[in-house]
Enzyme design. Structure first.
Site, short mmCIF file in Angstrom:
data_model
loop_
_atom_site.label_atom_id
_atom_site.label_comp_id
_atom_site.label_asym_id
_atom_site.label_seq_id
_atom_site.Cartn_x
_atom_site.Cartn_y
_atom_site.Cartn_z
N ASP A 161 -28.95 27.18 -45.54
CA ASP A 161 -29.38 27.66 -44.23
C ASP A 161 -29.84 26.46 -43.40
O ASP A 161 -30.09 25.37 -43.93
CB ASP A 161 -30.47 28.73 -44.36
CG ASP A 161 -30.55 29.62 -43.12
OD1 ASP A 161 -29.97 29.27 -42.08
OD2 ASP A 161 -31.21 30.68 -43.19
N GLU B 163 -36.31 36.11 -36.45
CA GLU B 163 -36.88 35.32 -37.55
C GLU B 163 -38.41 35.28 -37.49
O GLU B 163 -39.05 36.24 -37.11
CB GLU B 163 -36.24 33.92 -37.57
CG GLU B 163 -34.72 34.02 -37.77
CD GLU B 163 -34.05 32.70 -38.06
OE1 GLU B 163 -34.57 31.91 -38.84
OE2 GLU B 163 -32.95 32.48 -37.51
C1 BGC Z 1 -30.89 31.77 -40.04
C2 BGC Z 1 -29.55 32.19 -40.57
C3 BGC Z 1 -28.46 31.82 -39.60
C4 BGC Z 1 -28.55 30.35 -39.32
C5 BGC Z 1 -27.47 29.85 -38.37
C6 BGC Z 1 -30.91 30.35 -39.54
O1 BGC Z 1 -32.07 30.09 -38.79
O2 BGC Z 1 -31.86 31.93 -41.05
O3 BGC Z 1 -29.55 33.58 -40.82
O4 BGC Z 1 -27.22 32.17 -40.14
O5 BGC Z 1 -29.80 30.06 -38.73
O6 BGC Z 1 -27.71 30.24 -37.07
#
Ligand code: BGC
Ligand code: BGC
Length: 835
Positions: A312, A515
């Site tokens: 990630d 998030e």
């Molecule tokens: C998230 C992921 C996402 C990635 C790319 C991260 O901050 O946890 O779910 O796929 O960013 O955007």
């Protein structure tokens, strides 16, 4: 309570176990199922990969293992560094242009592709792989079909629909030249304080399991043209962190990790998902990004996953001893492709990894395994055999220029909205509403594209979009206007009146977040009236008028809403429905001839709390006592009356620190350091106020620069200079996000700090103490600063009694300074003292 299928992980493990026979073990590699993937290895393909790899240099191989972000990777970079992949992060568009058209997406995809295939320097051409977060439709693209977020899909209880949604999403993604989506999220959400709750289908692993394989199948199909690679994420335990803290620690036994949090992965792998994204969280204190047992031993070796494992966003930098540009441990743990967005970090990562291979720290076999997997996924996805992105679909009938936001796609999204609605209350059968009724529409979310589409929509947080950005979104108000002839829109409900209105539809709930920004702090309540008091005001006004009220709740998690439910005659949870609010009016209004048009079929996939602090609250747990249980949802034709719910009055949030109060002084920043348990953070609107921790020598955001400078005694780098260029804040906050009990300071204590400022501030400056935001106490600091400006180091002392509104037993932010224009101020010795 509803009946539910009892499926223990153990039984499930058996059904996926190929040949090995039942294992009685509750822990260890063999307690995990072996999984037979729908996509099997093809010896001819493997031979072709071997052939390609023979001619690849180490630099080419390591380049394949890197994924940068499109704002930080040029086509020249792709060629020069042999990059294997790019992504566009949430709210990132070709040329940084939110208005980008499908043709712009295709043009950029073509550029990257051409650079990756360019063999003029003698290197082997390997097609690049572009990934995006199409998590509720192709949500970064203007005009795309926006499906309900996963929490709403969970309520729909319809696996066939998941496959359809997957297929449509894939078609829209493929139409923009992108090969891969970072979806589905298979989190089993156990604490609704988590800011990513809405990204999960359910709190129950049963439902996640029912959906995972079908969504993968919809997205990937047989990886024919018009489909995309799917990602099972975030492996593993993302929905199980303590207190629902994003990127936190999931403290569970291996059995629980497997049987609760792992359950979506088994069918996803069986359906042939080609990528798995590693999670930010830790498992029992150890970051999964560096956890070889889980990635290599369990996922790859035991469960037989032969696709690619992607990290990630800078997830490797959180592994102990690692940084974003240096993490042999993550390579050794089994990650194949590294999502390192910024060039300043992906570039040294390549160098460091090469050196680690040359120095023997990383065996060549591990690099070869990673590269083989990446090439295998690319080959399976047809990338080696297809022309440049813009030409791939040009002639196929099923994908045309009108694909993004096509009417038939939107119709499926509308169906998903209908099915996702959960009816919680319908006293005196207020719903369905006759089309001839005179309707007053109120509530902040009635005409809000942002509130109805939520995070991960045209920007990461889903905030900062203007109405014009949402092309093709039908708001609830638009939808009501299209079925009802008599509509008054009055956001705050003050025009309500019994003589002119038969019914009020009040659309309330959460505002967008994504998030960690959406986490409710450890001490926060799940109380809608506290989080969004404005909704309560509107409902009270409506109630006072005597006009019956329908409340439609839009939000990313169930919230304690007894007051709002009591003030409404009907209450509908509509989650984050996306672009097609007509799915709501399809159900809450009668048909053109009267009578039921569509019935409610949605059932809660998250339990509804009956107390403000009732979390975790999950079906199957001991002492499970929700207001509306998992699986609850009323239907038309069965009359039911919900009696008035209790409304206990509470002053405080939930997890206020019950530990004994802090007795002595509180040193926040002193002796050159921010003192435990505090950390220093910068936040500004360009970063969605997401606190960026000040750890390094200098940290800057577009609005603020924080630099260590010498303090009054001349001690090197002991003080911190804050340079504000515009709106923003700098603050000290507890690193665990929890409040501290500082009650003993409240009465006579004071907050003091040393400050030096060359000139008076350009705008007003506030000094704040937060008791887990939005609980705050704030004062105007400007007069005090004006007084000391230009006078060298001075001590500023503010009696704590000036800070109204602070809950002293849960202070998480003992010092916060905020302004909206230029200010340079150097601070040191920030502390709280007794009177
Ligand atoms: C998230 C992921 C996402 C990635 C790319 C991260 O901050 O946890 O779910 O796929 O960013 O955007
Ligand atoms: C910001 C939050 C931040 C908080 C600090 C608020 O103004 O919106 O992001 O965490 O201040 O308490």
């Amino acid at each position: 309570m509803i009946k539910r299928k009892i499926a223990t992980g153990f039984l499930l493990a058996l059904s996926f176990s190929a040949g090995a026979g039942p294992s009685p073990k509750q822990s260890g590699v063999e307690s995990w199922p072996k999984i037979k993937s729908a996509i099997v290895q093809d010896p001819a393909m493997e031979a072709r990969i071997s052939e390609i790899m023979k001619s690849m240099s180490l630099a080419e191989k390591v380049g394949q293992m890197v994924q940068g972000e499109i704002q930080h990777v040029t086509a020249e970079d792709v060629k020069a560094f042999h990059l294997g992949s790019v992504l566009n992060g949430g709210g990132s568009f070709p040329g940084g242009d939110k208005q980008a058209q499908v043709s712009d997406w295709l043009a950029l995809a073509d550029q990257y592709w051409a650079a990756s295939m360019d063999e003029s320097d003698g290197n082997m051409g390997i097609p690049i792989l572009w990934g995006t977060d199409a998590v509720h439709g192709h949500n970064n693209v203007r005009g795309a079909t926006l499906f309900p977020h996963n929490i709403g899909l969970g309520a729909a209880r319809d696996p066939d629909l998941m496959e359809k949604i997957g297929e449509i999403t894939a078609r829209e993604v493929a139409a923009t030249g992108i090969d891969w989506t970072f979806a589905p999220t298979l989190a089993v959400v156990r604490d609704d304080r988590w800011g990513r709750s809405y990204e999960g289908y359910a709190e129950s692993p049963d439902l996640v399991e029912d959906y995972a394989g079908r969504m993968v199948k919809g997205l990937q199909g047989s990886l024919e043209l018009g489909r995309v690679i799917a990602t099972a994420k975030h492996f593993i335990g993302d929905g199980g962190t303590n207190l629902g803290k994003d990127q936190g620690n999931t403290e569970v036994s291996e059995a629980e990790l497997r049987d609760i949090h792992g359950r979506g992965y088994f069918p996803a792998l069986a359906a042939g998902v080609q990528s798995v994204m590693i999670t930010f969280n830790s498992w029992n204190g150890e970051k999964v990004h560096g956890y070889k047992y889980l990635i290599q031993d369990v996922l790859k070796d035991r469960m037989g996953f032969d696709g690619l494992v992607v990290s990630d966003w800078n997830g490797i930098g959180q592994v102990k001893g690692c940084s974003n540009s240096d993490c042999a441990q993550a390579v050794l743990a089994g990650i194949d492709l590294f999502m390192i967005p910024y060039k300043a970090e992906w570039r040294p990562f390549i160098e460091n990894t090469i050196a680690q291979v040359q120095g023997g720290k990383i065996p060549m076999s591990r690099i070869d395994d990673a590269v083989r997997r990446i090439l295998r996924v690319k080959m399976r996805a047809g990338l080696f055999d297809r022309p440049k992105p813009s030409q791939r679909l040009a002639d196929t009938a099923q994908v045309t220029a009108g694909t993004v936001g096509a009417t038939e796609h939107k119709n499926v999204a509308r169906e998903a909205v209908r099915k996702s609605l959960v009816l919680l209350k319908n006293n005196r059968n207020l719903l369905p509403i006759p089309r001839s009724a005179r309707v007053l529409v109120a509530g902040k979310s009635a005409d809000s594209e942002a509130n109805q589409t939520g995070g991960w929509t045209l920007s990461w947080q889903g905030t900062e979009n203007s109405k014009d950005d949402y092309v093709g979104v039908t708001t609830v108000l638009d939808a009501i206007r299209s079925v009802s002839t008599s509509v008054t829109f009055d956001q705050d409900g003050s025009e309500i009146n019994r003589k002119s209105h038969d019914v009020a539809i009040v659309v309330i709930g959460e505002t967008p977040y994504a998030e960690g920004r959406g986490d409710l702090g450890a001490a926060d309540t799940l109380e809608l009236a506290k989080l969004h008091p404005e909704d309560l005001e509107v409902l009270k006004r409506v109630k006072a008028s005597g006009v019956p009220a329908v409340a439609i709740y839009l939000g990313g998690r169930p919230l304690y809403a007894n007051k709002e439910i009591n003030l409404s005659d009907a209450f509908v949870a509509a989650w984050l429905p996306g672009s097609e609010a007509e799915g709501i009016t399809d159900v809450i209004f009668q048909g053109p001839e009267g009578g039921v048009n569509y019935d409610f079929t949605g059932k809660l996939s998250f339990s509804w709390p009956q107390e403000p602090c009732q979390t975790p609250l999950n079906v199957g747990e001991k002492a499970y006592d929700p207001l509306f249980p998992y699986g609850f949802g009323l239907e038309y034709g069965k009359s039911s009356t919900l009696a008035k719910l209790p409304e206990p009055s509470r002053d405080f949030g939930c997890g206020q620190d019950s530990s004994s109060p802090v007795q002595d002084e509180v040193r926040v920043h002193d002796e050159g350091q921010t003192q435990e348990p505090w950390g220093m953070f910068i936040g500004d609107p360009l970063n969605d106020w997401l606190g960026i921790q000040v750890r390094a020598d200098e940290v800057s955001t577009p609005s603020i620069v924080v630099t260590p400078v010498d303090n009054e005694e001349g001690i090197q780098w002991a003080a911190r200079q804050l340079v504000f260029k515009g709106l923003g804040q700098v603050y000290f906050q507890s690193l665990d996000g929890a409040g501290r009990n500082l009650e003993t300071f409240a009465e006579a204590g004071k907050l003091s700090f040393q400050a030096k400022l060359p000139e008076v501030p350009a705008a007003d400056v506030q000094l704040r103490i937060d008791c887990v935001y939005p609980c705050i106490g704030s004062i105007d600091l400007t007069p005090r600063l004006n007084e000391i400006a230009g006078k060298g180091w001075q001590t500023v002392t503010v009696p704590l009694s000036e800070f109204d509104g602070v809950k002293w037993n849960r202070v998480d932010t003992p010092f916060l300074i905020t302004t909206s224009d230029a200010l340079t101020i150097t601070i040191d010795k920030v502390m709280w003292e007794k009177g």
